[in-house]
Design an enzyme around this catalytic site. Structure first.
Site, mmCIF file in Angstrom:
data_model
loop_
_atom_site.group_PDB
_atom_site.id
_atom_site.type_symbol
_atom_site.label_atom_id
_atom_site.label_comp_id
_atom_site.label_asym_id
_atom_site.label_seq_id
_atom_site.Cartn_x
_atom_site.Cartn_y
_atom_site.Cartn_z
ATOM 1 C CB SER A 37 -25.969 4.299 23.249
ATOM 2 O OG SER A 37 -26.221 3.309 24.226
ATOM 3 C CG ASP A 342 -18.386 1.975 26.810
ATOM 4 O OD1 ASP A 342 -19.120 0.999 27.046
ATOM 5 O OD2 ASP A 342 -18.780 2.981 26.179
ATOM 6 C CG HIS A 345 -22.139 1.255 24.783
ATOM 7 N ND1 HIS A 345 -21.593 2.268 25.556
ATOM 8 C CD2 HIS A 345 -23.437 1.580 24.565
ATOM 9 C CE1 HIS A 345 -22.533 3.181 25.786
ATOM 10 N NE2 HIS A 345 -23.651 2.786 25.202
#
Length: 380
Positions: A37, A342, A345
């Site tokens: 991610s 969040d 990240h």
């Protein structure tokens, strides 16, 4: 209207950083990226239909794009530094995506080791490498049919001259800590590195010669990790991060660095650059106020308030019923004040800082500045 220090710092980076990155010519015709991610530009969304909620993407794109961030990722800033367009996900088939300048095989939740029933993403490193091999074969097949695909696909020589980028390993360590002791996680690391070596050897056999490898960041400094493992203060370091997770990241990085040296020695026609992301991010966390940030380990888009503002029951953009009350997780007012987006990240502002440090050349082995026609100089 008053301008706070965080906003001023980001504006300073934009004015000082952008003129230089636009001047730098890395001379790579295409980029092929592999990862999780941290560099996913929409692969998990395209591959599994995973829903990335608004306000993700709000800062730069004004809408969710499949990136787990309020704006651009490190990979996006590096693409801009090379004067190349943002990478489209390999798995995205809608809208006639262009792969002329490369493709992104990264997907959120991916691991280096093969997946199991509990894996978030089925697209492990081995799968991503297999996808690349299929991608290359299909591209060459289509190019052989004529020039009608030239606008959308990389030329044959791009596969040899292109840059192969990697940012993986964090999820292997993260997942291991959920079911294993610290010693067991440490013992697993050689297997992770060995699997990574097998993957890059396959890419080398496919003609890849230029490798850009990010090590993993300070896993123990993520609010989600701290909220789970940080209830005992003795497990925290001076920055409030989980010591065991950061020690595992350091050990993984040490072995990854040794692999890069080994690979370069075995294949002298290759060019392997190792980038110390851990040091860049941990330095930012340790000295966040010096760089204009107001918060180091507090999530901008989270629930629960300081110091972490993270609750695993309701994530960024979601609405959930908690104890009889409807809760919607909205972002902070000014994302430039926060390093963490969040709980998992980084914000665009933090990614911009990390990118500027990467491009300074100080955190690369060999030093990046040795390969640049214009040395980077920043004033912070």
């Amino acid at each position: 209207m008053a301008v706070n220090l965080s906003s001023l710092y980001v504006l300073t980076l934009i004015f000082l950083f952008y003129p230089f990155i636009k001047a730098i010519d890395f001379n790579y015709p295409a980029i092929f990226n592999f990862g999780d991610s941290n560099s996913d530009t929409g692969g998990l969304v395209a591959g599994l239909g995973y829903h990335v909620y608004s306000p993700n993407g709000q800062t730069y794109f004004q809408k969710p794009t499949g990136r787990f961030c309020d704006g651009r990722l490190i990979i996006d800033f590096l693409m801009e530094a090379m004067d190349l367009p943002f990478l489209n996900p390999y798995l995205d088939s809608v809208g006639v995506p262009s792969f002329l300048k490369g493709s992104n095989f990264a997907t959120g939740g991916s691991t280096i080791l093969a997946t199991n029933a509990e894996s978030i993403s089925p697209f492990s490193f081995g799968v991503q490498v297999a996808q690349f091999i299929r991608f290359k074969a299909r591209v060459l097949e289509l190019l052989a049919k004529g020039k009608r695909f030239d606008r959308f696909l990389p030329q044959e020589d791009y596969f040899k001259e292109g840059l192969y980028m990697f940012d993986m390993g964090q999820n292997d360590l993260d997942g291991a800590f959920s079911s294993s002791s610290e010693d067991q996680v440490f013992a697993l690391i050689p297997s992770i590195v060995s699997e990574f070596e097998a993957g890059i050897k396959k890419l080398y056999d496919q003609g890849a010669k230029r490798f850009w490898i990010h090590n993993t960041g300070p896993l123990g400094c993520l609010p989600r990790i701290i909220s789970t493992f940080g209830k005992d203060p003795s497990k925290l370091d001076e920055q409030g991060c989980i010591s065991s997770h950061n020690q595992a990241a350091k050990l993984f990085n040490l072995q990854l660095h040794a692999l890069c040296k080994k690979f370069q020695g075995q294949y002298p026609d290759a060019n392997v650059t190792y980038v110390d992301i851990f040091s860049i991010k941990y330095n930012l966390i340790s000295n966040f106020s010096e760089y204009g940030f107001e918060h180091s380990i507090t999530a901008c888009c989270g629930y629960g308030g300081p110091p972490l503002n993270f609750d695993s029951r309701v994530l960024c953009g979601q609405t959930r019923n908690l104890n009889g009350t409807s809760v919607t997780v909205r972002p902070c007012n000014d994302t430039t004040e926060y390093m963490n987006w969040d709980g998992n990240h980084y914000t665009e502002a933090a990614n911009l800082h990390v990118s500027s440090q990467i491009l300074s050349g100080k955190y690369s082995d060999p030093p990046l500045s040795n390969t640049m026609p214009y040395p980077l100089k920043f004033k912070f």
